[in-house]
Each structure stands twice: as structure tokens, then as C-alpha cells.
Design an enzyme around this catalytic site. Structure first.
Site, short mmCIF file in Angstrom:
data_model
loop_
_atom_site.label_atom_id
_atom_site.label_comp_id
_atom_site.label_asym_id
_atom_site.label_seq_id
_atom_site.Cartn_x
_atom_site.Cartn_y
_atom_site.Cartn_z
N LYS A 87 0.79 -1.25 0.00
CA LYS A 87 0.00 0.00 0.00
C LYS A 87 0.81 1.29 0.00
CE LYS A 87 -0.36 0.65 4.94
NZ LYS A 87 -1.11 1.15 6.06
N SER A 127 -10.26 2.32 -2.59
CA SER A 127 -9.74 3.57 -2.05
C SER A 127 -10.31 4.76 -2.79
CB SER A 127 -8.22 3.54 -2.21
OG SER A 127 -7.66 4.80 -1.96
N TYR A 152 0.25 1.89 -7.40
CA TYR A 152 -0.63 1.45 -6.32
C TYR A 152 -2.08 1.79 -6.63
CZ TYR A 152 -3.34 1.59 -2.06
OH TYR A 152 -4.35 1.42 -1.15
N LYS A 156 -5.77 -0.61 -7.52
CA LYS A 156 -7.14 -0.56 -6.96
C LYS A 156 -8.16 -0.48 -8.10
CE LYS A 156 -5.99 -0.93 -2.74
NZ LYS A 156 -6.24 -2.19 -2.05
P1 NAD Z 1 -1.50 -2.97 6.18
O1 NAD Z 1 -0.23 -3.02 5.41
O2 NAD Z 1 -1.44 -2.60 7.61
O3 NAD Z 1 -2.25 -4.37 6.07
C1 NAD Z 1 -2.14 -5.20 4.96
C2 NAD Z 1 -1.77 -6.59 5.46
O4 NAD Z 1 -1.68 -7.47 4.34
C3 NAD Z 1 -0.42 -6.63 6.17
O5 NAD Z 1 -0.57 -7.28 7.42
C4 NAD Z 1 0.49 -7.43 5.23
O6 NAD Z 1 1.44 -8.21 5.95
C5 NAD Z 1 -0.52 -8.29 4.48
N1 NAD Z 1 -0.14 -8.70 3.13
C6 NAD Z 1 0.34 -7.94 2.12
N2 NAD Z 1 0.53 -8.68 1.03
C7 NAD Z 1 0.15 -9.95 1.35
C8 NAD Z 1 0.11 -11.19 0.64
N3 NAD Z 1 0.52 -11.28 -0.62
N4 NAD Z 1 -0.35 -12.29 1.29
C9 NAD Z 1 -0.74 -12.21 2.59
N5 NAD Z 1 -0.73 -11.09 3.30
C10 NAD Z 1 -0.28 -9.97 2.68
O7 NAD Z 1 -2.49 -1.99 5.38
P2 NAD Z 1 -3.88 -1.39 5.80
O8 NAD Z 1 -3.70 0.07 5.98
O9 NAD Z 1 -4.50 -2.19 6.87
O10 NAD Z 1 -4.68 -1.57 4.44
C11 NAD Z 1 -5.53 -2.68 4.21
C12 NAD Z 1 -6.12 -2.57 2.83
O11 NAD Z 1 -6.83 -1.34 2.72
C13 NAD Z 1 -5.10 -2.58 1.70
O12 NAD Z 1 -5.65 -3.27 0.61
C14 NAD Z 1 -4.96 -1.11 1.36
O13 NAD Z 1 -4.55 -0.92 0.03
C15 NAD Z 1 -6.38 -0.63 1.58
N6 NAD Z 1 -6.50 0.80 1.84
C16 NAD Z 1 -5.76 1.35 2.85
C17 NAD Z 1 -5.84 2.71 3.10
C18 NAD Z 1 -5.00 3.36 4.17
O14 NAD Z 1 -4.80 4.57 4.10
N7 NAD Z 1 -4.50 2.62 5.16
C19 NAD Z 1 -6.72 3.50 2.33
C20 NAD Z 1 -7.47 2.90 1.33
C21 NAD Z 1 -7.36 1.54 1.09
C1 WQD Z 2 -2.80 13.48 3.95
C2 WQD Z 2 -2.48 14.96 3.80
C3 WQD Z 2 -0.47 15.42 2.59
C4 WQD Z 2 2.32 13.75 5.49
C5 WQD Z 2 -2.58 8.27 0.91
C6 WQD Z 2 -2.67 7.51 -0.38
C7 WQD Z 2 -4.07 7.04 -0.62
C8 WQD Z 2 -4.63 6.31 0.60
C9 WQD Z 2 -4.32 6.96 1.90
C10 WQD Z 2 -4.66 3.96 0.20
C11 WQD Z 2 -1.97 15.32 2.41
C12 WQD Z 2 -0.36 15.89 4.02
C13 WQD Z 2 1.17 14.16 4.84
C14 WQD Z 2 3.21 14.74 5.98
C15 WQD Z 2 1.73 16.45 5.18
N1 WQD Z 2 -4.14 4.99 0.72
N2 WQD Z 2 0.88 15.48 4.69
N3 WQD Z 2 2.87 16.05 5.81
O1 WQD Z 2 -2.00 11.32 0.54
O2 WQD Z 2 -4.41 11.58 1.27
O3 WQD Z 2 -3.50 9.35 0.86
O4 WQD Z 2 -2.96 7.39 1.97
O5 WQD Z 2 -5.41 3.78 -0.68
O6 WQD Z 2 -4.05 6.24 -1.75
O7 WQD Z 2 -2.28 8.37 -1.44
O8 WQD Z 2 -2.75 10.57 2.85
O9 WQD Z 2 -1.81 10.78 5.10
O10 WQD Z 2 -0.24 10.73 3.11
O11 WQD Z 2 -1.67 12.73 3.50
O12 WQD Z 2 1.50 17.65 5.04
O13 WQD Z 2 4.28 14.45 6.53
O14 WQD Z 2 -1.42 15.29 4.70
O15 WQD Z 2 0.14 16.34 1.72
O16 WQD Z 2 -2.48 16.57 2.10
P1 WQD Z 2 -3.14 10.83 1.31
P2 WQD Z 2 -1.56 11.14 3.69
#
Ligand code: NAD
Ligand code: WQD
Length: 344
Positions: A87, A127, A152, A156
Site C-alpha cells: 500500500k 480507495s 498502487y 485498486k
Molecule cells: P497494512 O499493510 O497494515 O495491512 C495489509 C496486510 O496485508 C499486512 O498485514 C500485510 O502483511 C498483508 N499482506 C500484504 N501482502 C500480502 C500477501 N501477498 N499475502 C498475505 N498477506 C499480505 O495496510 P492497511 O492500511 O490495513 O490496508 C488494508 C487494505 O486497505 C489494503 O488493501 C490497502 O490498500 C487498503 N487501503 C488502505 C488505506 C490506508 O490509508 N491505510 C486507504 C485505502 C485503502
Molecule cells: C494526507 C495529507 C499530505 C504527510 C494516501 C494515499 C491514498 C490512501 C491513503 C490507500 C496530504 C499531508 C502528509 C506529511 C503532510 N491509501 N501530509 N505532511 O496522501 O491523502 O492518501 O494514503 O489507498 O491512496 O495516497 O494521505 O496521510 O499521506 O496525506 O502535510 O508528513 O497530509 O500532503 O495533504 P493521502 P496522507
């Protein structure tokens, strides 16, 4: 018998909170995680929070035979929540093939196995990144998908299409795509939370690490955006609220309440906060003064995005409940606990 749910990525940040909420709702959980971005201790912490130890299999979702073995070992898995993915946006630009392989093949393997084991449905972690910079705010699920800013983000979009095409081909499965906005915060017990690898790229982990003294100063990336205070706006969603959205999505699949075989929902609060507003909310919630400076814009950042969550409110009966100050306090308490445990 309780319905059995497979949670891939279940020891990760959002996955671990979701496992607890599934258990609280009476589901039996099987976790598959390769621990590439989490640790096995999380299973102990899940048990400490919920009182129930989930089944855990250390396995890579790229391992088709291994996954097949998990379905055979735990008969009757009714649905899957698929979190497992790589991610880190920046890393995906450096290592696109790693991201395409991990994020696409893992999903394909699951979709191929679902009919064999009569798994009814899958909830997929999508996302708000699929919207890019929306033309209209708040953004609804109807908004066009914009060209992805990173490999990335592209995974999605492609995964959403893979799911739609698979269901359209007549596969006996249904799906709910949850488009998360910006998940933040930690479990109120401070036993589960986000554990970033190295220097945090996301805002809230950087804030809490600065507040505790691991980082010297937060850099706010740009104050010359076309927003009221010049900093970017996001929709920050509490991770426990987000976890609960998965529980209702699973119930909707199992109770056959879906209106279409593939449904998509925005999971956000409906309110945008600027970076500066978030920093001030953190200071107010915790009483800790944050050292920060204005820095140049970060490449690839969207100026402003927040959700219209009306569809999830209506169809899922789900709504974000936790206010931003409680959420930021939970992130801070988690960081304090990490220090106490000698982790960070
Ligand atoms: P995370 O990295 O904490 O959790 C993902 C987990 O998947 C980890 O524990 C990792 O070890 C495991 N993993 C990765 N690849 C694997 C594989 N091939 N087989 C088995 N396990 C595997 O991330 P998260 O923040 O909990 O995100 C979870 C999901 O949500 C992801 O799909 C991420 O893209 C999506 N997402 C996250 C955010 C965010 O900002 N955190 C936002 C939107 C979408
Ligand atoms: C939030 C705001 C930065 C760090 C990302 C991925 C997105 C999603 C979530 C999975 C922005 C600002 C950040 C710092 C800052 N993941 N910032 N100083 O960029 O909205 O989203 O994570 O799908 O795909 O792109 O999240 O937390 O990185 O940033 O000023 O040190 O904070 O510029 O405006 P973002 P973020």
C-alpha cells in the site's frame, strides 16, 4: 454454527480492527497474512481485545496451492474480506511490478478459489484514490474514475474491474467494493493500531511520532492550494468506524440483501479537514504542542477530496460515529503505548 469469514491481511492495520468487530458481531474469523507488513503478536492483541483467538495462517496470497489448503482446512468459509495488499504509494512508483503482482494476483487467486468452496462473496478494500481530484465535492460513487497517479492506485482500479468482469462472466459470487477515504486512529484499548515501517508517509503517524519526539518536525506539504487555509483537505475516517462498515457489508452479502451483485460504497465521514485543521485538532485533543513547518507541495497530492457517504448511510445503515478529537486521542494513546512497550 457461527459463519466463518476469511480475512486476508487480518494482522494489518485495518484488518486487525475488523477482525475484532467481526468477532464482536459473532463471526468466526480465519486470518491469512504473510506478515510482510505486520507481526504475529497482533493475533495476541486481537485476543486480548475480543477475548477470542482467531485462527491464523501465515501464508502469502500469491500461493495458490496454500490458499486452496486454507479453504480445505477451514470448511464452510462463507465470505472473504480481502485487505492483503502492498500500500505504499511512493514505493509502488519504484517497484511497480511488485505492486502489480502482489495486489492483482492475490485477488485473482481468491476469485478463482471462491466457486470451488462455495464462498458467496468478497468485500474488497478499495480507495478514494480511484477518484483522483474529483470535479464535484463531496464525491459520490457515480464520479468518474480518473487516471491513477501511481501503480498502487492503478492496482485498486484494475482490481475493481477484475471483480466486475468476474461477476459479469457469471461466476457464482458477489462483491462489495468499499472505497475508504483516509483511515486514522487506533483501537480505544491502545492494543491495536498502525505500525508504520520506517519514516511515516501518512500524516497522522507522522504527527504522533513528532509529538513523542521520534521526528523533529512535521512538514506540511504546501500552503498555497486553492482551499480556505491553503493546505490540502481530506476526509479522515476512524479505523474502528471503518472496521464496522466491513461487518455490515458481510451481513448484506450473507443475507442476500444486495441490490446488485457488485456494489460500491464510499466509506468516509462526509466532512473535509485541512492539514492545518487536523494539526490544531490534534493539539486540542491531546494538549501536546506540535512542532511543524510549511514545506513545498508533495508530488502527486490531490488538492481536496471528501466523501458523500449517503449511499453507505442508507444502504448499509452505516455511519461514521467517532469525532475527530477522540480519534486523534486514540492515535496518540497508541503511540504512547508503543513507547511503553519499547516498540517505537
Ligand atoms: P497494512 O499493510 O497494515 O495491512 C495489509 C496486510 O496485508 C499486512 O498485514 C500485510 O502483511 C498483508 N499482506 C500484504 N501482502 C500480502 C500477501 N501477498 N499475502 C498475505 N498477506 C499480505 O495496510 P492497511 O492500511 O490495513 O490496508 C488494508 C487494505 O486497505 C489494503 O488493501 C490497502 O490498500 C487498503 N487501503 C488502505 C488505506 C490506508 O490509508 N491505510 C486507504 C485505502 C485503502
Ligand atoms: C494526507 C495529507 C499530505 C504527510 C494516501 C494515499 C491514498 C490512501 C491513503 C490507500 C496530504 C499531508 C502528509 C506529511 C503532510 N491509501 N501530509 N505532511 O496522501 O491523502 O492518501 O494514503 O489507498 O491512496 O495516497 O494521505 O496521510 O499521506 O496525506 O502535510 O508528513 O497530509 O500532503 O495533504 P493521502 P496522507
Amino acid at each position: 454454527m457461527k459463519d466463518r469469514i476469511l480475512v486476508t491481511g487480518g494482522t494489518g492495520y485495518i484488518g486487525s480492527h475488523t477482525v475484532v468487530e467481526l468477532q464482536n458481531a459473532g463471526y468466526e474469523v480465519v486470518i491469512v497474512d504473510n506478515l510482510s507488513n505486520s507481526s504475529a503478536d497482533v493475533v495476541d492483541n486481537i485476543e486480548a481485545v475480543s477475548g477470542i483467538r482467531p485462527a491464523f495462517e501465515k501464508l502469502d496470497c500469491l500461493d495458490f496451492a496454500g490458499l486452496d489448503g486454507v479453504f480445505a482446512k477451514y470448511p464452510g468459509i462463507k465470505a472473504i474480506i480481502h485487505f492483503a495488499a502492498s500500500k505504499a504509494v511512493g514505493e509502488s512508483v519504484q517497484k511497480p511490478l511488485l505492486y502489480y503482482r502482489n495486489n492483482l494476483v492475490s485477488l485473482i487467486n481468491l476469485l478463482e478459489l471462491m466457486p470451488k468452496y462455495n464462498v458467496q462473496g468478497i468485500v474488497f478494500s478499495s480507495s478514494c484514490t480511484v477518484y483522483g481530484q474529483p470535479d464535484k465535492l463531496p464525491v459520490t460513487e457515480e464520479a468518474p474514475i480518473k487516471k491513477a497517479e501511481s501503480p498502487y492506485g492503478n492496482t485498486k482500479q484494475i482490481n475493481e474491474e477484475i471483480i466486475r468482469d468476474t461477476v459479469a462472466s457469471g461466476a457464482p459470487v458477489s462483491a462489495i467494493l468499499l472505497r475508504y477515504f483516509n483511515p486514522i486512529g487506533a483501537h480505544p484499548s491502545a492494543l491495536l493500531g498502525e505500525l508504520p515501517n520506517g519514516v511515516p508517509q501518512n500524516l497522522v503517524p507522522y504527527i504522533v511520532q513528532t509529538a513523542i519526539g521520534i521526528r523533529e518536525k512535521l512538514s506540511i506539504f504546501g500552503d498555497d492550494y486553492n482551499t480556505p487555509d491553503g493546505t490540502c483537505i481530506r476526509d479522515y475516517i476512524n479505523v474502528v468506524d471503518l472496521a464496522k462498515a466491513h461487518v455490515v457489508a458481510i451481513a448484506r452479502i450473507l443475507e442476500k440483501k444486495q441490490k446488485e451483485k457488485v456494489e460500491v460504497f464510499n466509506i468516509g465521514t462526509g466532512h473535509g479537514l485541512s492539514v492545518l485543521q487536523l494539526v490544531h485538532a490534534f493539539e486540542k485533543a491531546t494538549g501536546v504542542k506540535l512542532n511543524y513547518q510549511i514545506a513545498p507541495r508533495r508530488a502527486g497530492d490531490i488538492e481536496q477530496v471528501w466523501a458523500d457517504p449517503a449511499l453507505a448511510n442508507k444502504e448499509l445503515g452505516w455511519k461514521a460515529e467517532t469525532n475527530i478529537e477522540d480519534t486523534l486521542r486514540s492515535a496518540w494513546n497508541w503511540q504512547l503505548k508503543l513507547r511503553e512497550r519499547g516498540i517505537q
